[in-house]
Design a protein around this motif. Structure first.
Motif, PDB file in Angstrom:
ATOM      1  N   MET A   1       0.846  -1.186   0.000  1.00 54.84           N
ATOM      2  CA  MET A   1       0.000   0.000   0.000  1.00 54.84           C
ATOM      3  C   MET A   1       0.880   1.234   0.000  1.00 54.84           C
ATOM      4  O   MET A   1       1.839   1.303   0.739  1.00 54.84           O
ATOM      5  N   MET A   2       0.551   2.176  -0.826  1.00 62.68           N
ATOM      6  CA  MET A   2       1.260   3.451  -0.827  1.00 62.68           C
ATOM      7  C   MET A   2       0.651   4.340   0.249  1.00 62.68           C
ATOM      8  O   MET A   2      -0.568   4.471   0.328  1.00 62.68           O
ATOM      9  N   LYS A   3       1.533   4.947   1.048  1.00 63.69           N
ATOM     10  CA  LYS A   3       1.078   5.793   2.157  1.00 63.69           C
ATOM     11  C   LYS A   3       0.092   6.846   1.688  1.00 63.69           C
ATOM     12  O   LYS A   3      -0.958   7.055   2.289  1.00 63.69           O
ATOM     13  N   GLY A   4       0.389   7.518   0.595  1.00 65.24           N
ATOM     14  CA  GLY A   4      -0.453   8.606   0.116  1.00 65.24           C
ATOM     15  C   GLY A   4      -1.800   8.167  -0.424  1.00 65.24           C
ATOM     16  O   GLY A   4      -2.717   8.975  -0.533  1.00 65.24           O
ATOM     17  N   THR A   5      -1.938   6.891  -0.737  1.00 62.12           N
ATOM     18  CA  THR A   5      -3.163   6.392  -1.355  1.00 62.12           C
ATOM     19  C   THR A   5      -4.401   6.689  -0.520  1.00 62.12           C
ATOM     20  O   THR A   5      -5.434   7.072  -1.058  1.00 62.12           O
ATOM     21  N   TYR A   6      -4.292   6.517   0.775  1.00 64.81           N
ATOM     22  CA  TYR A   6      -5.470   6.624   1.629  1.00 64.81           C
ATOM     23  C   TYR A   6      -5.475   7.846   2.556  1.00 64.81           C
ATOM     24  O   TYR A   6      -6.401   8.006   3.338  1.00 64.81           O
ATOM     25  N   GLU A   7      -4.474   8.703   2.467  1.00 60.47           N
ATOM     26  CA  GLU A   7      -4.426   9.868   3.345  1.00 60.47           C
ATOM     27  C   GLU A   7      -5.656  10.763   3.183  1.00 60.47           C
ATOM     28  O   GLU A   7      -6.240  11.206   4.176  1.00 60.47           O
ATOM     29  N   ALA A   8      -6.051  11.025   1.947  1.00 63.81           N
ATOM     30  CA  ALA A   8      -7.213  11.904   1.715  1.00 63.81           C
ATOM     31  C   ALA A   8      -8.489  11.268   2.258  1.00 63.81           C
ATOM     32  O   ALA A   8      -9.328  11.954   2.856  1.00 63.81           O
ATOM     33  N   LEU A   9      -8.639   9.957   2.071  1.00 55.79           N
ATOM     34  CA  LEU A   9      -9.818   9.259   2.581  1.00 55.79           C
ATOM     35  C   LEU A   9      -9.873   9.356   4.107  1.00 55.79           C
ATOM     36  O   LEU A   9     -10.918   9.659   4.677  1.00 55.79           O
ATOM     37  N   ILE A  10      -8.733   9.145   4.758  1.00 52.47           N
ATOM     38  CA  ILE A  10      -8.693   9.200   6.222  1.00 52.47           C
ATOM     39  C   ILE A  10      -8.957  10.621   6.715  1.00 52.47           C
ATOM     40  O   ILE A  10      -9.702  10.828   7.677  1.00 52.47           O
ATOM     41  N   ALA A  11      -8.364  11.617   6.059  1.00 48.77           N
ATOM     42  CA  ALA A  11      -8.610  13.008   6.462  1.00 48.77           C
ATOM     43  C   ALA A  11     -10.095  13.344   6.340  1.00 48.77           C
ATOM     44  O   ALA A  11     -10.675  13.994   7.223  1.00 48.77           O
ATOM     45  N   LYS A  12     -10.716  12.875   5.257  1.00 45.93           N
ATOM     46  CA  LYS A  12     -12.161  13.094   5.060  1.00 45.93           C
ATOM     47  C   LYS A  12     -12.967  12.407   6.169  1.00 45.93           C
ATOM     48  O   LYS A  12     -13.948  12.965   6.684  1.00 45.93           O
ATOM     49  N   ALA A  13     -12.541  11.209   6.562  1.00 45.41           N
ATOM     50  CA  ALA A  13     -13.242  10.476   7.621  1.00 45.41           C
ATOM     51  C   ALA A  13     -13.165  11.226   8.951  1.00 45.41           C
ATOM     52  O   ALA A  13     -14.171  11.351   9.659  1.00 45.41           O
ATOM     53  N   VAL A  99      -2.392  10.023  19.857  1.00 44.33           N
ATOM     54  CA  VAL A  99      -2.655   8.591  19.848  1.00 44.33           C
ATOM     55  C   VAL A  99      -2.430   8.126  18.415  1.00 44.33           C
ATOM     56  O   VAL A  99      -2.612   8.901  17.467  1.00 44.33           O
ATOM     57  N   THR A 100      -2.033   6.876  18.233  1.00 40.87           N
ATOM     58  CA  THR A 100      -1.838   6.346  16.888  1.00 40.87           C
ATOM     59  C   THR A 100      -2.942   5.360  16.548  1.00 40.87           C
ATOM     60  O   THR A 100      -3.222   4.442  17.316  1.00 40.87           O
ATOM     61  N   HIS A 101      -3.558   5.583  15.401  1.00 41.27           N
ATOM     62  CA  HIS A 101      -4.568   4.684  14.854  1.00 41.27           C
ATOM     63  C   HIS A 101      -3.943   3.947  13.673  1.00 41.27           C
ATOM     64  O   HIS A 101      -3.246   4.556  12.861  1.00 41.27           O
ATOM     65  N   ILE A 102      -4.210   2.655  13.579  1.00 43.27           N
ATOM     66  CA  ILE A 102      -3.671   1.824  12.502  1.00 43.27           C
ATOM     67  C   ILE A 102      -4.834   1.316  11.654  1.00 43.27           C
ATOM     68  O   ILE A 102      -5.761   0.684  12.186  1.00 43.27           O
ATOM     69  N   TYR A 103      -4.778   1.574  10.344  1.00 42.37           N
ATOM     70  CA  TYR A 103      -5.874   1.231   9.439  1.00 42.37           C
ATOM     71  C   TYR A 103      -5.478   0.167   8.429  1.00 42.37           C
ATOM     72  O   TYR A 103      -4.345   0.142   7.959  1.00 42.37           O
ATOM     73  N   THR A 104      -6.459  -0.673   8.105  1.00 42.56           N
ATOM     74  CA  THR A 104      -6.368  -1.538   6.929  1.00 42.56           C
ATOM     75  C   THR A 104      -7.542  -1.183   6.026  1.00 42.56           C
ATOM     76  O   THR A 104      -8.563  -0.653   6.484  1.00 42.56           O
ATOM     77  N   PHE A 105      -7.371  -1.476   4.751  1.00 44.28           N
ATOM     78  CA  PHE A 105      -8.354  -1.094   3.738  1.00 44.28           C
ATOM     79  C   PHE A 105      -8.693  -2.287   2.860  1.00 44.28           C
ATOM     80  O   PHE A 105      -7.897  -3.211   2.713  1.00 44.28           O
ATOM     81  N   ALA A 106      -9.885  -2.244   2.289  1.00 45.45           N
ATOM     82  CA  ALA A 106     -10.308  -3.245   1.312  1.00 45.45           C
ATOM     83  C   ALA A 106     -11.182  -2.529   0.292  1.00 45.45           C
ATOM     84  O   ALA A 106     -12.086  -1.776   0.666  1.00 45.45           O
ATOM     85  N   GLU A 107     -10.871  -2.747  -0.964  1.00 42.60           N
ATOM     86  CA  GLU A 107     -11.654  -2.172  -2.059  1.00 42.60           C
ATOM     87  C   GLU A 107     -11.851  -0.665  -1.902  1.00 42.60           C
ATOM     88  O   GLU A 107     -12.927  -0.121  -2.144  1.00 42.60           O
ATOM     89  N   GLY A 108     -10.786   0.015  -1.450  1.00 36.48           N
ATOM     90  CA  GLY A 108     -10.814   1.462  -1.349  1.00 36.48           C
ATOM     91  C   GLY A 108     -11.546   2.029  -0.158  1.00 36.48           C
ATOM     92  O   GLY A 108     -11.779   3.232  -0.087  1.00 36.48           O
ATOM     93  N   LYS A 109     -11.916   1.166   0.797  1.00 43.16           N
ATOM     94  CA  LYS A 109     -12.630   1.629   1.988  1.00 43.16           C
ATOM     95  C   LYS A 109     -11.933   1.128   3.250  1.00 43.16           C
ATOM     96  O   LYS A 109     -11.142   0.200   3.213  1.00 43.16           O
ATOM     97  N   ILE A 110     -12.279   1.770   4.379  1.00 42.47           N
ATOM     98  CA  ILE A 110     -11.712   1.367   5.668  1.00 42.47           C
ATOM     99  C   ILE A 110     -12.273  -0.001   6.054  1.00 42.47           C
ATOM    100  O   ILE A 110     -13.487  -0.199   6.081  1.00 42.47           O
TER     101      ILE A 110
END
Length: 118
Positions: A1-13, A99-110
């Motif tokens: 997974m590329m770090k930048g791939t999901y940054e915008a999605l997480i910021a939006k969340a 605090v640190t949150h750790i995410y996994t993704f599937a099909e472009g979603k959390i």
């Protein structure tokens, strides 16, 4: 997974969470998302369980969670360092720190979120 791939999605969340827009956050999650119940130490699974958990939580406390750093974990997940400012209903600060949150993704979603243990 590329770090930048999901940054915008997480910021939006986080923006939607802080605005208390549950529908917008759930749209970014898999239907069977696994989400931690931070104070209780266990997890809920699925949109309706997350909705119920947050609805109950927001009746008791007012959390504002803001991402301050993103990184890729050695196993390819996304780590997000967040500033958590949690106040009670009388506006008293209960928690203010990172605090640190750790995410996994599937099909472009959390898919899952975990709270990192220090």
């Amino acid at each position: 997974m590329m770090k930048g791939t999901y940054e915008a999605l997480i910021a939006k969340a986080y923006d939607a969470f802080n605005a208390r827009d549950i529908v917008a956050v759930l749209e970014l999650m898999e239907a069977d998302v696994k989400w931690p119940r931070a104070w209780e130490g266990d997890y809920v699974t699925g949109h309706e369980a997350v909705r119920a958990y947050w609805t109950q939580q927001w009746q008791e406390v007012n959390p504002i969670v803001t991402p301050v750093d993103f990184y890729e974990t050695p196993d390819g997940r996304l780590g997000v360092v967040v500033r958590q400012l949690v106040k009670d209903k009388s506006d008293n600060v209960l928690l203010d720190g990172n605090v640190t949150h750790i995410y996994t993704f599937a099909e472009g979603k959390i898919k899952t979120m975990e709270i990192a243990k220090d």
